[in-house]
Design a protein around this motif. Sequence first.
Motif, PDB file in Angstrom:
ATOM      1  N   LYS A 191       0.827  -1.205   0.000  1.00  0.00           N
ATOM      2  CA  LYS A 191       0.000   0.000   0.000  1.00  0.00           C
ATOM      3  C   LYS A 191       0.869   1.266   0.000  1.00  0.00           C
ATOM      4  N   VAL A 192       1.953   1.256   0.770  1.00  0.00           N
ATOM      5  CA  VAL A 192       2.840   2.415   0.814  1.00  0.00           C
ATOM      6  C   VAL A 192       3.452   2.650  -0.555  1.00  0.00           C
ATOM      7  N   ARG A 193       3.908   1.581  -1.204  1.00  0.00           N
ATOM      8  CA  ARG A 193       4.553   1.740  -2.511  1.00  0.00           C
ATOM      9  C   ARG A 193       3.556   2.142  -3.587  1.00  0.00           C
ATOM     10  N   ALA A 194       2.307   1.704  -3.450  1.00  0.00           N
ATOM     11  CA  ALA A 194       1.289   2.114  -4.418  1.00  0.00           C
ATOM     12  C   ALA A 194       1.011   3.608  -4.319  1.00  0.00           C
ATOM     13  N   SER A 195       1.050   4.147  -3.109  1.00  0.00           N
ATOM     14  CA  SER A 195       0.775   5.569  -2.892  1.00  0.00           C
ATOM     15  C   SER A 195       2.020   6.430  -3.028  1.00  0.00           C
ATOM     16  N   ILE A 196       3.190   5.860  -2.684  1.00  0.00           N
ATOM     17  CA  ILE A 196       4.453   6.615  -2.693  1.00  0.00           C
ATOM     18  C   ILE A 196       5.496   5.757  -3.413  1.00  0.00           C
ATOM     19  N   PRO A 197       5.513   5.761  -4.737  1.00  0.00           N
ATOM     20  CA  PRO A 197       6.346   4.823  -5.503  1.00  0.00           C
ATOM     21  C   PRO A 197       7.835   4.875  -5.166  1.00  0.00           C
ATOM     22  N   HIS A 198       8.362   6.041  -4.838  1.00  0.00           N
ATOM     23  CA  HIS A 198       9.803   6.157  -4.582  1.00  0.00           C
ATOM     24  C   HIS A 198      10.156   6.028  -3.092  1.00  0.00           C
ATOM     25  N   ALA A 199       9.239   5.539  -2.286  1.00  0.00           N
ATOM     26  CA  ALA A 199       9.512   5.426  -0.848  1.00  0.00           C
ATOM     27  C   ALA A 199      10.637   4.428  -0.586  1.00  0.00           C
ATOM     28  N   ALA A 200      11.527   4.790   0.311  1.00  0.00           N
ATOM     29  CA  ALA A 200      12.567   3.873   0.778  1.00  0.00           C
ATOM     30  C   ALA A 200      12.088   3.274   2.095  1.00  0.00           C
ATOM     31  N   ILE A 201      12.014   1.956   2.153  1.00  0.00           N
ATOM     32  CA  ILE A 201      11.495   1.271   3.333  1.00  0.00           C
ATOM     33  C   ILE A 201      12.621   0.490   3.991  1.00  0.00           C
ATOM     34  N   THR A 202      12.793   0.706   5.283  1.00  0.00           N
ATOM     35  CA  THR A 202      13.824   0.011   6.052  1.00  0.00           C
ATOM     36  C   THR A 202      13.158  -0.719   7.216  1.00  0.00           C
ATOM     37  N   THR A 203      13.914  -1.612   7.851  1.00  0.00           N
ATOM     38  CA  THR A 203      13.305  -2.444   8.886  1.00  0.00           C
ATOM     39  C   THR A 203      14.338  -2.936   9.878  1.00  0.00           C
ATOM     40  N   ASP A 204      13.857  -3.590  10.939  1.00  0.00           N
ATOM     41  CA  ASP A 204      14.688  -4.313  11.909  1.00  0.00           C
ATOM     42  C   ASP A 204      14.294  -5.780  11.858  1.00  0.00           C
ATOM     43  N   ILE A 205      15.279  -6.663  11.970  1.00  0.00           N
ATOM     44  CA  ILE A 205      15.017  -8.105  11.967  1.00  0.00           C
ATOM     45  C   ILE A 205      15.877  -8.769  13.030  1.00  0.00           C
ATOM     46  N   ILE A 206      15.268  -9.652  13.806  1.00  0.00           N
ATOM     47  CA  ILE A 206      15.982 -10.437  14.814  1.00  0.00           C
ATOM     48  C   ILE A 206      16.169 -11.856  14.281  1.00  0.00           C
ATOM     49  N   VAL A 207      17.386 -12.349  14.315  1.00  0.00           N
ATOM     50  CA  VAL A 207      17.702 -13.705  13.866  1.00  0.00           C
ATOM     51  C   VAL A 207      17.975 -14.583  15.086  1.00  0.00           C
ATOM     52  N   GLY A 208      17.416 -15.793  15.070  1.00  0.00           N
ATOM     53  CA  GLY A 208      17.719 -16.749  16.126  1.00  0.00           C
ATOM     54  C   GLY A 208      16.867 -16.611  17.366  1.00  0.00           C
ATOM     55  N   PHE A 209      15.651 -16.102  17.225  1.00  0.00           N
ATOM     56  CA  PHE A 209      14.740 -16.038  18.366  1.00  0.00           C
ATOM     57  C   PHE A 209      14.465 -17.456  18.861  1.00  0.00           C
ATOM     58  N   PRO A 210      14.286 -17.651  20.162  1.00  0.00           N
ATOM     59  CA  PRO A 210      14.061 -18.995  20.698  1.00  0.00           C
ATOM     60  C   PRO A 210      12.970 -19.756  19.939  1.00  0.00           C
ATOM     61  N   GLY A 211      13.293 -20.993  19.550  1.00  0.00           N
ATOM     62  CA  GLY A 211      12.333 -21.826  18.835  1.00  0.00           C
ATOM     63  C   GLY A 211      12.342 -21.646  17.332  1.00  0.00           C
ATOM     64  N   GLU A 212      13.130 -20.688  16.814  1.00  0.00           N
ATOM     65  CA  GLU A 212      13.167 -20.456  15.376  1.00  0.00           C
ATOM     66  C   GLU A 212      13.761 -21.668  14.657  1.00  0.00           C
ATOM     67  N   THR A 213      12.994 -22.276  13.761  1.00  0.00           N
ATOM     68  CA  THR A 213      13.471 -23.402  12.969  1.00  0.00           C
ATOM     69  C   THR A 213      14.044 -22.905  11.649  1.00  0.00           C
ATOM     70  N   GLU A 214      14.652 -23.813  10.902  1.00  0.00           N
ATOM     71  CA  GLU A 214      15.165 -23.451   9.588  1.00  0.00           C
ATOM     72  C   GLU A 214      14.012 -23.011   8.680  1.00  0.00           C
ATOM     73  N   GLU A 215      12.866 -23.665   8.812  1.00  0.00           N
ATOM     74  CA  GLU A 215      11.701 -23.271   8.032  1.00  0.00           C
ATOM     75  C   GLU A 215      11.241 -21.860   8.405  1.00  0.00           C
ATOM     76  N   ASP A 216      11.259 -21.550   9.701  1.00  0.00           N
ATOM     77  CA  ASP A 216      10.912 -20.191  10.135  1.00  0.00           C
ATOM     78  C   ASP A 216      11.867 -19.174   9.523  1.00  0.00           C
ATOM     79  N   PHE A 217      13.150 -19.496   9.548  1.00  0.00           N
ATOM     80  CA  PHE A 217      14.146 -18.572   9.006  1.00  0.00           C
ATOM     81  C   PHE A 217      13.960 -18.384   7.509  1.00  0.00           C
ATOM     82  N   GLU A 218      13.613 -19.457   6.802  1.00  0.00           N
ATOM     83  CA  GLU A 218      13.360 -19.347   5.362  1.00  0.00           C
ATOM     84  C   GLU A 218      12.184 -18.405   5.092  1.00  0.00           C
ATOM     85  N   GLN A 219      11.210 -18.390   5.996  1.00  0.00           N
ATOM     86  CA  GLN A 219      10.093 -17.463   5.859  1.00  0.00           C
ATOM     87  C   GLN A 219      10.566 -16.016   5.992  1.00  0.00           C
ATOM     88  N   THR A 220      11.539 -15.777   6.853  1.00  0.00           N
ATOM     89  CA  THR A 220      12.114 -14.432   6.969  1.00  0.00           C
ATOM     90  C   THR A 220      12.829 -14.048   5.686  1.00  0.00           C
TER      91      THR A 220
END
Length: 506
Positions: free
Chosen positions: A302-331
Motif C-alpha cells: 500500500k505504501v509503494r502504491a501511494s508513494i512509488p519512490h519510498a525507501a522502506i527500512t526495517t529491523d530483523i531479529i535472527v535466532g529467536f528462541p524456537g526459530e526453525t530453519e523453516e521459520d528462518f526461510e520465511q524471513t
Amino acid sequence: MSSSDRSRAVDLTRTYEVRTYGCQMNVHDSERLSGLLEDAGYVRAAEGSDGDADVVVFNTCAVRENADNRLYGNLGRLAPMKTKRPGMQIAVGGCLAQKDRDTIVKKAPWVDVVFGTHNIGKLPVLLERARVQEEAQVEIAESLEAFPSTLPTRRESAYAAWVSISVGCNNTCTFCIVPALRGKEKDRRTGDILAEIEALVGEGVSEITLLGQNVNAYGSDIGDREAFSKLLRACGRIEGLERVRFTSPHPRDFTDDVIAAMAETPNVMPQLHMPMQSGSDTVLKAMRRSYRQERFLGIIDKVRASIPHAAITTDIIVGFPGETEEDFEQTLHAVREARFAQAFTFQYSKRPGTPAATMEGQIPKAVVQERYMRLSALQEEISWDENKKQVGRTLELMVAEGEGRKDGATHRLSGRAPDNRLVHFTKPDAEVRPGDVVTVEITYAAPHHLLAEGATLDVRRTRAGDAWEKRNTAEAAKPAGVMLGLPQVGAPEPLPVAAGGGCSRD
C-alpha cells in the motif's frame, strides 16, 4: 574583578561529558541531560576528553544481554581517574539504571548518582546533593515527572531536531524490556507538539523527526485512532518546515489514513522505517507481535502504491528462541518480497527480565551466526539493487554534517535525499553549509550510499544553513576559559525545545 576572584571563578568552572548508548530515545534524553547541565553552569568537555571531564554521565541501554558488562567495564576504567581527582563525579542514568537501581552503587561504589528514565530533570540537583553530602544519591522515579521536551536542551544539530510525541509503550513483545523501564505509553498534547516544532523552525530548524517507542499509536490516550495522521497533516501546514520524518511505527497501528497523510503531505518524506522482526508467523506469535507476514507485506504494498519512490527500512531479529530453519526461510522470503532499502539485523540476545530469556528452544550461537550471515548477504544484494535504481535520478539533498567520513580526502560533501539515502556529492564552487539544499544527479550506487560525481546542479542557501553558521560562529568565539559560578540548585525553568525517542526494537 580582582585577580584572586578571577582565579576562584576559573577554578569553579566544571566540565561535563555525556556518553550515550542505545536507541533514539536515549539520544533525545542525552540532549536534555546536556541542556540541563549547561543550564546549571557546566561546560561541555572538549571532544575526545575520554573521561577527563569533571562530570561523566552514562546514559545506558538495557536492550542487549551484555549491557551491564559494558557499563561496569567503562566504570572500572574511570575508577583510577576518579581517585586522582577527588572532585570528579560519575552519574549513571537510562534504562539500565532504571532496571538495576541499587546494584550499580554496590558494584561500583565510586558512582555518585544513579537516576532513572522518568526523572532525568533531577540530575543537576542530585549531583549537587552528592557533592554536599559526600555520598551516592540513588533516585529512581516510577512514573514520568516531566515530559522530556519541556527540559532544556543542547541539540547536536542546528538544522535537524528530534520531537518526541509520546513516551513509553503499551506492547508486550516477549523480547523487549523497554515497556517495563519506560512505562506505559503517554502522549503529548498535539498543541504542545506543534508549538515546539514552530519554535524550532523559528530557530532555523528545517527537518524534524517525530519520535515515540510506538510512534503511530499516538492518540491511544484519547481514543483517536487517526490522531497520528492528523498530526502529520498539521506538520504540513507549518511554514518553513521542509522535512518531516517519524520513527518507529508498529505494523499493528499502521492504518490507511497514515499512508494517505504521508502521500498527500508534501513535507512528509518518502521514507518508512517499520520493524518486521521476523517473517515467520510462528515466531511472530512467540514474540507476541500482533501481525503476521501477510499483514506486514500488505502495508508495504500500500505504501509503494501511494508513494512509488519510498525507501522502506526495517529491523530483523535472527535466532529467536524456537526459530526453525523453516521459520528462518520465511524471513528470507519476506525480505525478498519486501525489498528493503536497508535492514538492521540483530542476532537474538537474552534480555534479563523478558519472557523470551527463559523460553525453551534457545538457538546455539553457531546456528544464529550462520543464519545472520545468510540474511546479511541477501539484504546486501537487495540494498545494492535498490540503490542502483537511483542512478540517473535528480535529487534534492539536505547537506549533512559529519556523515561523510572520507569527504576531506575525496573533496566531497554529503547529504540526505528525501528518502533518507546517504549521498556523497562533488563539492561545488559555491559555499555550501550543513542545512543548505543542493540538487544533484546520481551517477553511482553502492549498497549503503550513492554518489553524485558530476557538477552540482543547484545550491539553495537556507535558514537552516544560516542557523548552522550562526551556531558555529558563536562556538568559535567562546573564550577558552569560561568563568562560571557554582551550578544552580533546583529545577530549571522549562523551555520549548526539541525532543526525540524510539526503540529500534519496536
